[in-house]
Design an enzyme around this catalytic site. Structure first.
Site, PDB file in Angstrom:
ATOM      1  N   ARG A  24     -65.140-103.608   9.670  1.00  0.00           N
ATOM      2  CA  ARG A  24     -64.803-103.666  11.100  1.00  0.00           C
ATOM      3  C   ARG A  24     -66.019-103.285  11.919  1.00  0.00           C
ATOM      4  O   ARG A  24     -66.597-102.214  11.733  1.00  0.00           O
ATOM      5  CB  ARG A  24     -63.648-102.701  11.421  1.00  0.00           C
ATOM      6  CG  ARG A  24     -62.391-103.141  10.751  1.00  0.00           C
ATOM      7  CD  ARG A  24     -61.192-102.323  11.167  1.00  0.00           C
ATOM      8  NE  ARG A  24     -60.134-102.569  10.214  1.00  0.00           N
ATOM      9  CZ  ARG A  24     -58.936-102.023  10.249  1.00  0.00           C
ATOM     10  NH1 ARG A  24     -58.622-101.176  11.211  1.00  0.00           N
ATOM     11  NH2 ARG A  24     -58.039-102.312   9.334  1.00  0.00           N
ATOM     12  N   SER A 116     -57.125-105.189  12.795  1.00  0.00           N
ATOM     13  CA  SER A 116     -55.831-104.505  12.796  1.00  0.00           C
ATOM     14  C   SER A 116     -55.487-103.805  14.114  1.00  0.00           C
ATOM     15  O   SER A 116     -55.263-104.468  15.107  1.00  0.00           O
ATOM     16  CB  SER A 116     -55.805-103.530  11.632  1.00  0.00           C
ATOM     17  OG  SER A 116     -54.515-103.077  11.430  1.00  0.00           O
ATOM     18  N   HIS A 117     -55.486-102.475  14.119  1.00  0.00           N
ATOM     19  CA  HIS A 117     -55.067-101.733  15.319  1.00  0.00           C
ATOM     20  C   HIS A 117     -56.219-101.512  16.293  1.00  0.00           C
ATOM     21  O   HIS A 117     -56.010-100.952  17.369  1.00  0.00           O
ATOM     22  CB  HIS A 117     -54.462-100.389  14.914  1.00  0.00           C
ATOM     23  CG  HIS A 117     -55.451 -99.500  14.219  1.00  0.00           C
ATOM     24  ND1 HIS A 117     -55.827 -99.686  12.906  1.00  0.00           N
ATOM     25  CD2 HIS A 117     -56.163 -98.443  14.659  1.00  0.00           C
ATOM     26  CE1 HIS A 117     -56.712 -98.765  12.574  1.00  0.00           C
ATOM     27  NE2 HIS A 117     -56.940 -98.002  13.623  1.00  0.00           N
ATOM     28  N   ASP A 288     -48.535-103.457  15.300  1.00  0.00           N
ATOM     29  CA  ASP A 288     -49.960-103.490  15.649  1.00  0.00           C
ATOM     30  C   ASP A 288     -50.483-104.932  15.677  1.00  0.00           C
ATOM     31  O   ASP A 288     -49.728-105.889  15.477  1.00  0.00           O
ATOM     32  CB  ASP A 288     -50.793-102.593  14.713  1.00  0.00           C
ATOM     33  CG  ASP A 288     -50.938-103.168  13.317  1.00  0.00           C
ATOM     34  OD1 ASP A 288     -50.084-103.980  12.914  1.00  0.00           O
ATOM     35  OD2 ASP A 288     -51.914-102.810  12.623  1.00  0.00           O
ATOM     36  N   ASP A 290     -52.193-106.918  13.747  1.00  0.00           N
ATOM     37  CA  ASP A 290     -52.041-107.838  12.614  1.00  0.00           C
ATOM     38  C   ASP A 290     -50.674-107.743  11.950  1.00  0.00           C
ATOM     39  O   ASP A 290     -50.447-108.366  10.905  1.00  0.00           O
ATOM     40  CB  ASP A 290     -53.162-107.629  11.594  1.00  0.00           C
ATOM     41  CG  ASP A 290     -53.121-106.253  10.958  1.00  0.00           C
ATOM     42  OD1 ASP A 290     -52.687-105.301  11.629  1.00  0.00           O
ATOM     43  OD2 ASP A 290     -53.519-106.119   9.789  1.00  0.00           O
ATOM     44  N   ASP A 292     -48.976-105.284  10.408  1.00  0.00           N
ATOM     45  CA  ASP A 292     -48.608-104.481   9.238  1.00  0.00           C
ATOM     46  C   ASP A 292     -48.110-103.082   9.599  1.00  0.00           C
ATOM     47  O   ASP A 292     -47.532-102.401   8.761  1.00  0.00           O
ATOM     48  CB  ASP A 292     -49.750-104.431   8.200  1.00  0.00           C
ATOM     49  CG  ASP A 292     -51.059-103.931   8.774  1.00  0.00           C
ATOM     50  OD1 ASP A 292     -51.136-103.654   9.979  1.00  0.00           O
ATOM     51  OD2 ASP A 292     -52.036-103.835   7.987  1.00  0.00           O
ATOM     52  N   ARG A 293     -48.316-102.646  10.850  1.00  0.00           N
ATOM     53  CA  ARG A 293     -47.809-101.320  11.243  1.00  0.00           C
ATOM     54  C   ARG A 293     -46.538-101.451  12.070  1.00  0.00           C
ATOM     55  O   ARG A 293     -46.337-102.469  12.744  1.00  0.00           O
ATOM     56  CB  ARG A 293     -48.835-100.591  12.107  1.00  0.00           C
ATOM     57  CG  ARG A 293     -50.093-100.260  11.398  1.00  0.00           C
ATOM     58  CD  ARG A 293     -50.972 -99.422  12.316  1.00  0.00           C
ATOM     59  NE  ARG A 293     -52.189 -99.059  11.600  1.00  0.00           N
ATOM     60  CZ  ARG A 293     -52.950 -98.030  11.911  1.00  0.00           C
ATOM     61  NH1 ARG A 293     -52.634 -97.261  12.943  1.00  0.00           N
ATOM     62  NH2 ARG A 293     -54.025 -97.766  11.216  1.00  0.00           N
ATOM     63  N   THR A 357     -55.816 -92.414   1.386  1.00  0.00           N
ATOM     64  CA  THR A 357     -55.481 -93.225   2.558  1.00  0.00           C
ATOM     65  C   THR A 357     -55.926 -94.676   2.358  1.00  0.00           C
ATOM     66  O   THR A 357     -57.054 -94.935   1.951  1.00  0.00           O
ATOM     67  CB  THR A 357     -56.189 -92.631   3.787  1.00  0.00           C
ATOM     68  OG1 THR A 357     -55.633 -91.338   4.019  1.00  0.00           O
ATOM     69  CG2 THR A 357     -55.989 -93.495   5.017  1.00  0.00           C
ATOM     70  N   GLU A 376     -47.370 -94.748   4.796  1.00  0.00           N
ATOM     71  CA  GLU A 376     -48.447 -93.910   5.294  1.00  0.00           C
ATOM     72  C   GLU A 376     -48.017 -93.355   6.646  1.00  0.00           C
ATOM     73  O   GLU A 376     -47.290 -94.007   7.401  1.00  0.00           O
ATOM     74  CB  GLU A 376     -49.730 -94.725   5.481  1.00  0.00           C
ATOM     75  CG  GLU A 376     -50.344 -95.203   4.189  1.00  0.00           C
ATOM     76  CD  GLU A 376     -51.775 -95.678   4.414  1.00  0.00           C
ATOM     77  OE1 GLU A 376     -52.710 -94.878   4.238  1.00  0.00           O
ATOM     78  OE2 GLU A 376     -51.959 -96.846   4.787  1.00  0.00           O
ATOM     79  N   SER A 378     -49.630 -93.277   9.183  1.00  0.00           N
ATOM     80  CA  SER A 378     -50.240 -94.069  10.245  1.00  0.00           C
ATOM     81  C   SER A 378     -49.396 -95.299  10.587  1.00  0.00           C
ATOM     82  O   SER A 378     -49.938 -96.344  10.902  1.00  0.00           O
ATOM     83  CB  SER A 378     -51.635 -94.505   9.803  1.00  0.00           C
ATOM     84  OG  SER A 378     -51.561 -95.166   8.542  1.00  0.00           O
ATOM     85  N   LYS A 389     -48.699-103.373   3.812  1.00  0.00           N
ATOM     86  CA  LYS A 389     -47.622-102.803   4.591  1.00  0.00           C
ATOM     87  C   LYS A 389     -47.086-103.892   5.505  1.00  0.00           C
ATOM     88  O   LYS A 389     -47.774-104.878   5.775  1.00  0.00           O
ATOM     89  CB  LYS A 389     -48.081-101.572   5.361  1.00  0.00           C
ATOM     90  CG  LYS A 389     -49.333-101.753   6.216  1.00  0.00           C
ATOM     91  CD  LYS A 389     -49.836-100.400   6.671  1.00  0.00           C
ATOM     92  CE  LYS A 389     -50.964-100.494   7.679  1.00  0.00           C
ATOM     93  NZ  LYS A 389     -52.297-100.444   7.067  1.00  0.00           N
TER      94      LYS A 389
HETATM   95  C1  VG1 Z   1     -56.249 -95.917   9.201  1.00  0.00           C
HETATM   96  C2  VG1 Z   1     -55.025 -95.177   8.721  1.00  0.00           C
HETATM   97  C3  VG1 Z   1     -54.676 -95.609   7.316  1.00  0.00           C
HETATM   98  C4  VG1 Z   1     -54.483 -97.130   7.290  1.00  0.00           C
HETATM   99  C5  VG1 Z   1     -55.711 -97.810   7.837  1.00  0.00           C
HETATM  100  C6  VG1 Z   1     -55.544 -99.309   7.964  1.00  0.00           C
HETATM  101  O1  VG1 Z   1     -57.354 -95.599   8.379  1.00  0.00           O
HETATM  102  O2  VG1 Z   1     -55.224 -93.783   8.781  1.00  0.00           O
HETATM  103  O3  VG1 Z   1     -53.517 -94.929   6.899  1.00  0.00           O
HETATM  104  O4  VG1 Z   1     -54.254 -97.566   5.981  1.00  0.00           O
HETATM  105  O5  VG1 Z   1     -56.013 -97.319   9.138  1.00  0.00           O
HETATM  106  O6  VG1 Z   1     -54.490 -99.624   8.806  1.00  0.00           O
HETATM  107  P1  VG1 Z   1     -58.464 -94.528   8.804  1.00  0.00           P
HETATM  108  O7  VG1 Z   1     -59.495 -94.571   7.708  1.00  0.00           O
HETATM  109  O8  VG1 Z   1     -58.955 -94.936  10.138  1.00  0.00           O
HETATM  110  O9  VG1 Z   1     -57.752 -93.208   8.890  1.00  0.00           O
HETATM  111  V1  VG1 Z   1     -54.501-101.072   9.689  1.00  0.00           V
HETATM  112  O10 VG1 Z   1     -53.020-101.365  10.269  1.00  0.00           O
HETATM  113  O11 VG1 Z   1     -55.691-100.695  10.859  1.00  0.00           O
HETATM  114  O12 VG1 Z   1     -55.094-102.180   8.565  1.00  0.00           O
HETATM  115 CO    CO Z   2     -52.793-103.325  10.911  1.00  0.00          CO
END
Ligand code: VG1
Ligand code: CO
Length: 562
Positions: A24, A116-117, A288, A290, A292-293, A357, A376, A378, A389
């Protein structure tokens, strides 16, 4: 027309290291000449012998730069002797949908275009992620290999003249360097919706939303946050489940998600929280970018922590046809996630796993038939129906439970706490801090882990007293392939079972984001209705003091609290 490929010379870029979930970076970084091409070539080259003649899936969350990236990937796959691509119409596929399509068509993997988010748009983030043939995010072994290749790459292969229309569903055939190459553009929504109908009892959920057996209809509010789930939500909730148009909002996917963080939490999905507060709706959810959340809310915006959400689902699997048929083999959570699911596993007599994680760590356990449901903190919830997810899956799971148990979100939670006690949980995020002081803070915490004088140390705030039982930097050995993941976050475990975890985010595109996770367990019924922030405040304060986080980051308050 016969097309031919060419080899272009290039130079390595620094920092093409996939993080928690793919590479990213700012869009502007991906737009540099050869930057995207380099990374795509490394993904393909890492497949080695499995590349030639294979089929791959390509799709993403529709964010800015997605279409350009798909075009590059198609031209490069053609030149690298990939046999066939399954591409989402207009380059769009939700992350869970990519995972499902990889599995259904037994492809060798997929390339997912999403951050993603993270926010999207010309001045925000883009991302590229590789999923392997089980449908899940590539494990560390693969991403390390991709990163290694990115440090020495000298050339990439591309078929510059290949023109492919990804706006129309259907198959296009090409001949590249004398070899056949097929691009099949698939409907972004069809496959996913068909699969959900196999997993869940749609008529029962429809009955819940419309009112049956003397029960009043359940009014739902589903918020796609202008992410990829919009069309999926419209098809499932409006067409399949008969919900009214005002039950779904922000369902038009936008390249910049309307300028917001497409992250379903109490801060960034504040519009959902506000809309739920007036009490018109009995159930609310957001997803979110994409897809998955998920965030689940009950009547009047009653908040379900993701750690509790997955535990409730795991405790009520008899409400879901997929689990009635397949049974529940084991449960799991990521390390910082609240431990409520552990209690469900203990009661059900199944294994429970604590992984680092990131969803990539669940895949092996699922493939080995030892894991059915995991989550998770998150806002990630899912099962072995795919290897990602799945936000919409989580909502359908919740609605299935409400339909069968004839209960509400809030009552389901209270009932859960009555049985298991309550794991209070909160996460503080300090986004976009300066990296050096955060690294220094983590190093200092790490040194506490090897300082035996810390054990037994008493920490107090007001009338709350804690005693440190153990400090470590979490390390995980994959039970299936023995792969070891080190330094996954500092855990401070208290003698009463409370936990504090410090991690640096692996999904940010610049600077450092510190995550502080706090959990404590209460079995006393009179505490169950208390506000989590109030219950956890003393432990938060203790943690901030112990880590000197405020001094280190210069931040008095977190950016986001969930
Ligand atoms: C975050 C979350 C983690 C999740 C990841 C991808 O990672 O804490 O639980 O699996 O995002 O989610 P980090 O390293 O920033 O804590 V997604 O929906 O952005 O693919
Ligand atoms: Co996502």
């Amino acid at each position: 027309m016969t097309l031919s490929s060419t080899t272009k010379t290039t130079k390595p870029f620094d920092g093409q290291k996939p993080g928690t979930s793919g590479l990213r970076k700012a869009v502007k970084v991906f737009q540099q000449e050869n930057y995207t091409e380099n990374f795509v070539q490394c993904i393909l080259s890492a497949m080695e012998g499995a590349l030639e003649g294979c089929t791959l899936v390509v799709g993403g969350d529709g964010r800015y730069f997605g279409k350009e990236a798909v075009e590059v990937i198609v031209k490069m796959c053609a030149a690298n002797k990939v046999r066939k691509l399954l591409v989402g119409q207009n380059g769009i596929l939700s992350t869970p949908c990519v995972s499902g399509v990889i599995r259904k068509f037994s492809t060798s993997g997929g390339i997912v275009l999403t951050a993603s988010h993270n926010p999207g748009g010309p001045n925000a983030d883009f991302g590229i992620k590789f999923n392997i043939s089980n449908g899940g995010p590539a494990p560390d072994g693969v991403t390390n290999k991709i990163f290694g290749l990115s440090q020495t790459i000298q050339e990439y292969k591309i078929c510059p003249d290949l023109q492919c229309d990804i706006s129309k569903v259907g198959t296009q055939e090409f001949v590249v360097d004398g070899n056949p190459f097929t691009v099949e553009v698939i409907d972004s929504v069809d496959e996913y919706v068909q699969y959900m109908k196999e997993l869940f009892d749609f008529p029962a959920i429809k009955g819940l939303l419309q009112g049956t057996d003397g029960q009043p209809p359940l009014k739902v509010l589903i918020n796609s946050m202008h992410g990829v789930t919009g069309p999926y939500v419209r098809r499932i909730f409006l067409e399949e489940l008969g919900a009214s148009e005002d039950s779904v909002v922000n369902t038009i996917p936008l390249e910049d998600f309307g300028g917001h963080h497409p992250d379903p939490n109490l801060t960034y999905a504040a519009d959902l929280v506000e809309a739920m507060k007036n009490g018109d709706y009995g159930f609310g959810a957001a997803f979110d970018g994409d897809g998955d959340r998920n965030m689940i809310l009950g009547h009047k915006a009653f908040f379900v922590t993701p750690s509790d959400s997955v535990a409730v689902i795991a405790d009520n699997t008899d409400c879901i046809p997929y689990f009635r048929k397949n049974g529940v083999k084991g449960l799991a959570r990521s390390m910082p996630t609240g431990c409520s699911i552990d209690r469900v596993a203990a009661k059900r007599g199944v294994e429970v796993f604590e992984v680092p994680t990131g969803w990539k760590y669940f895949g092996n356990l699922m493939d080995a038939g030892r894991l059915s449901i995991c989550g998770e903190e998150s806002f990630g919830t899912g099962s072995d129906h795919i290897r990602e997810k799945d936000g919409i899956w989580a909502v359908l799971a919740w609605l299935s439970i409400l339909a069968v148990r004839k209960t509400t979100v809030e009552k389901a939670l209270h009932n859960h706490w009555q049985t298991y006690g309550r794991n209070f949980f909160t996460r503080y995020d300090y986004e976009n801090c300066e990296a050096d002081p955060c690294n220094a803070m983590m190093a200092e915490l790490d040194s506490m882990a090897s300082d035996s004088s810390m054990i037994g140390k008493e920490l107090s705030r007001g009338n709350k007293h804690y005693k440190i039982a153990k400090i470590d930097n979490f390390e995980y050995t994959d039970p299936i392939d023995g792969a070891i993941a080190k330094k996954q976050g500092i855990r401070i475990l208290m003698s009463d079972g409370s936990r504090v975890v410090f991690r640096l985010s692996g999904t940010g595109s610049s600077g450092a984001t510190v995550r502080l996770y706090i959990e404590s367990y209460e079995s006393d019924q009179s505490t169950f209705t208390k506000d989590a922030q109030e219950v956890l405040k003393p432990l938060v304060e203790i943690s901030l003091e112990l880590s000197k986080l405020r001094e280190r980051t210069g931040r008095q308050e977190p950016t986001v609290i969930t």
